[in-house]
Design an enzyme around this catalytic site. Sequence first.
Site, mmCIF file in Angstrom:
data_model
loop_
_atom_site.group_PDB
_atom_site.id
_atom_site.type_symbol
_atom_site.label_atom_id
_atom_site.label_comp_id
_atom_site.label_asym_id
_atom_site.label_seq_id
_atom_site.Cartn_x
_atom_site.Cartn_y
_atom_site.Cartn_z
ATOM 1 C CG HIS A 43 -1.962 -1.011 1.243
ATOM 2 N ND1 HIS A 43 -3.107 -0.876 1.995
ATOM 3 C CD2 HIS A 43 -2.082 -2.198 0.591
ATOM 4 C CE1 HIS A 43 -3.882 -1.926 1.805
ATOM 5 N NE2 HIS A 43 -3.279 -2.749 0.964
ATOM 6 C CD GLU A 45 -2.206 4.188 3.158
ATOM 7 O OE1 GLU A 45 -3.385 4.441 3.406
ATOM 8 O OE2 GLU A 45 -1.846 3.343 2.310
ATOM 9 C CB CYS A 73 -6.772 -0.468 4.918
ATOM 10 S SG CYS A 73 -5.047 -1.023 4.972
ATOM 11 C CB CYS A 76 -2.341 1.693 6.154
ATOM 12 S SG CYS A 76 -1.792 0.856 4.644
#
Length: 139
Positions: A43, A45, A73, A76
Site C-alpha cells: 500500500h 502508506e 485501511c 496501514c
Amino acid sequence: MQQALLAWELGEVPIGAVVVSEDGCVIGSGYNRRETTDDATAHAEMAAIREAGRAKGDWRLSGCALYVTVEPCLMCAGAISQSRISQVVYGAQNPKGGAIESLFEMYGIKGLNHYPVVMGGILAAKCGMMLRDFFREQR
C-alpha cells in the site's frame, strides 16, 4: 496526488502517500503497487513509512505527518500507530475498508500505544474523483 498518478500509470488503484518531517521535508513517499508486486502489503502508506524510516534512520517517526489520498485501511492504520507518526491527513473516505472513520475507528480503541492527530476530507473531492475516473476507465 502525484504519487497516486504514478500508481494509475502502472494500472494500480491510484492511492499515494508522503511522510513529511517536522521541518517540512518529504522523507518518504509511496504509491499503491499491490498488483505489480503481487504483495498485499504494498500500500502507498506502507511504502512511504518504510522509506521515511530509512531516511530518518529510525522506525520512530514521531513529529512526522503522513499525507495520503484515501483513508487508511486497518493494516496501514496499525503501521501508522506503530511508527509513532504524529499526524495523519487524508483525502477521500474509504467506505469499504477505511479504518479511521468509515468502517472502523481504530484510533478510538482504548489502550493503543500511540494515537495520531487525524484530519480527513482534505481535497476529498479531487481524491475521490481520481478513484472514480480510474475505475470507470477499468470497466
